[in-house]
Scaffold this active site. Sequence first.
Site, PDB file in Angstrom:
ATOM      1  N   ASP A 163      -8.360  -5.439  -6.274  1.00 34.64           N
ATOM      2  CA  ASP A 163      -7.942  -4.222  -5.577  1.00 34.64           C
ATOM      3  C   ASP A 163      -8.282  -2.990  -6.419  1.00 34.64           C
ATOM      4  OD1 ASP A 163      -6.633  -2.217  -4.174  1.00 34.64           O
ATOM      5  OD2 ASP A 163      -4.708  -3.243  -4.089  1.00 34.64           O
TER       6      ASP A 163
ATOM      7  N   HIS B 178      -8.096  -4.545  -1.698  1.00 35.23           N
ATOM      8  CA  HIS B 178      -6.774  -4.104  -1.290  1.00 35.23           C
ATOM      9  C   HIS B 178      -6.273  -4.892  -0.078  1.00 35.23           C
ATOM     10  CE1 HIS B 178      -3.448  -1.345  -1.064  1.00 35.23           C
ATOM     11  NE2 HIS B 178      -3.797  -0.871   0.101  1.00 35.23           N
TER      12      HIS B 178
ATOM     13  N   SER C 125       0.851  -1.194   0.000  1.00 36.92           N
ATOM     14  CA  SER C 125       0.000   0.000   0.000  1.00 36.92           C
ATOM     15  C   SER C 125       0.890   1.248   0.000  1.00 36.92           C
ATOM     16  CB  SER C 125      -0.945  -0.060   1.203  1.00 36.92           C
ATOM     17  OG  SER C 125      -1.977   0.862   1.086  1.00 36.92           O
TER      18      SER C 125
END
Lengths: 419, 419
Positions: free
Chosen positions: A333, A366, A144
Amino acid sequence: MKTDSGTVDLGAFDFECGVEIPSLEVAYESYGEFTGDNAVLVCHALTGSQNVAGYGSDTAGQARAWWNDIVGPGKAIDTNEYYVVCANVPGSCYGTTGPASEGPDGDPYGTDFPPVTVGDWTRSQRLLLDELGVGRLHAVVGGSVGGMNALDWVQRYPDDVRYLLAVATAGRLDPQCLALDAIARRAITTDPNWNGGDYYGVSDEGTESDGSSDSSDGGKTPDDGLALARQLGHVMYLSKASMERKFGRRAAGRDAQRDSFPTDPAASFFPYRDVESYLDYQAEKFVERFDANSYLYLTRAMDDYDLSEGYEDDADAVAAFEGEALLLSFTGDWHFTTEQAESLAESFRETSVPVAHHVVESDHGHDAFLVEPEKVGPPVRDFLESGVEGRSVHDTEEEPESLPDDRDFAPVHSSLFSR
Amino acid sequence: MKTDSGTVDLGAFDFECGVEIPSLEVAYESYGEFTGDNAVLVCHALTGSQNVAGYGSDTAGQARAWWNDIVGPGKAIDTNEYYVVCANVPGSCYGTTGPASEGPDGDPYGTDFPPVTVGDWTRSQRLLLDELGVGRLHAVVGGSVGGMNALDWVQRYPDDVRYLLAVATAGRLDPQCLALDAIARRAITTDPNWNGGDYYGVSDEGTESDGSSDSSDGGKTPDDGLALARQLGHVMYLSKASMERKFGRRAAGRDAQRDSFPTDPAASFFPYRDVESYLDYQAEKFVERFDANSYLYLTRAMDDYDLSEGYEDDADAVAAFEGEALLLSFTGDWHFTTEQAESLAESFRETSVPVAHHVVESDHGHDAFLVEPEKVGPPVRDFLESGVEGRSVHDTEEEPESLPDDRDFAPVHSSLFSR
């Protein structure tokens, strides 16, 4: 396994914005034994902590042991083999200096804390590693915004990294994510208890009180705003498919109480849904562990990050890197898309660095990089050991013929969300 | 063109929740001449108004003339041919009775207004049409939650509708949208100016004052919360692709001021982006025209809607309908997806009603049904004239061979967001 946790005072620190603070303390943890060439720096995500593997401090709440399935003895990032270091980033609230920390005048910095960038995170990590005696890293790993942090490493210190492992990340956020982050910040700054960022330990009477009671009664800290920001984030971390599977349109169980937020009488005619109950519960936990000003600062750093800034393009930004790179992305994601990872892979390919873009088929959104260790672990382990030639490492550029028949990852495909 | 606008008092109205109010007024507009079999009911979207085509009242701000590109003389829904009626739904704030309206005691209802459902909208429209002398409709047309309203018509009054045209809609919201709507409502109810829904025309001194000054000074009505709710909605109506094209990561122009919301000093180090400026501007416009309690009520109605409720499944719910149905969906729409529309189409196919699912290739997101009239107009026009056999009407079940070579719509495809 040898573990270490502590706080290092790096002394005066110049932020990229040009402001210096007299003392930057960095809280870190390390796992395993340093042998000179086995250091792996792990960069945490937005609200993560240095407590990557569940040893050491236990103050991080939900941020505790956030990658425990991947990092540890015998695990994919094997602490019997590697010396794993993770540090809390400047601007956060798990021990590294940030808005909630005491400033030179003895009061919390609040919004007098300098604006923070991903570059500041990287530079603080470089200084910390110097303190720990670590020169070149075997690998820098991050997911991330931690993946942006890892990308920043190979742009800023290309000679210091052998293997780059950037997970569920991108060279920059797209405007949809920028918009949602901006809305999340507005939810915090419009909460009257935010009070211009000055809400630390001040009671109604203007006298000092301990922050925890403020936090628990919800009356003085901007809990509502921070809770909303977190709920928005949570939706960004999931996918339509995972939300359908987890919650559907079901009503919450009988014990669930619709009491996290003010509501109107008409609401009681409608079900309190499982998805609402889940978000409310998660938000309540989150406001206990995270600082609202830190949320503002760290999302601004993430929004601001752009790998190509100051360069012609992404390929130019990573041109000096001579190691190997693995990009790991997840089909479900929509925060950091497979398309963005493929674009990064193309940039590395231009530099003729050995690179692989390993796409994991997952509808977990995600969050997949945290919750699908059985899919994430093998390529991570094999990349750290053998680079892009690692047995479980696949690449989007592989010839279909060369793939085993039972390959369980999807090719990159264009989606509703692609540009 | 003959136009008419007004408010009809339907007298006492029983809401589906079981509560009756003594007087439900419904504001409507009509365009064209009623000839007995040419009535087209248009159902507006969440924050829309009866002012579908820009004649009559001019009080609706951004909700004015919301489908002017489609409805009018010589346009796809040709008011020279059809008698077009659009009514503001109960719970809204454009003239139909809602939370901001005066209740029996002379004060605004506020949150004493009964909970509202899509079924209440349909029933109020049926009563209004009775007053206007309209029995069977040539067509019922609606987009977004207006499409749910249209679906509710063929479930509730199957004999009263010849053609159903449901645009960018679904049989029910998915949990991702339920979550975002819930967050939007929380943004309103946590705004201290919401005050439990009691914010109409009451100044600090507790004396009556006109609502407009409250609204314009922003001090007394829950403008911050409503603005955040609207911004979230706006992101849901766009797509990644349209946001990339409209805004990218650009900074806003020099004249743009970051003054819609409180902010912290560190913000000034970072650009005020075009996407933020746009959302802020749109939100400021929106709070001038829309009532916060109405936003709560109407999103609850949308979230609650489920075509199959009380039936075995969607097909069972529409089994009594014997007209024809056109479902129009947009590839870039992640609020109401092409997959959801295809699922609806399958349900109609089960009933052997003539149905077509016309997929429009567009990256404009949910907004496409409003901003792509050149793609929406032809199938709408031809369906209203000739049903699913209309020349421009395509269907996902068409044989590839039978399609012209230059067809410009995409087949239904699974996406990141599909279940």
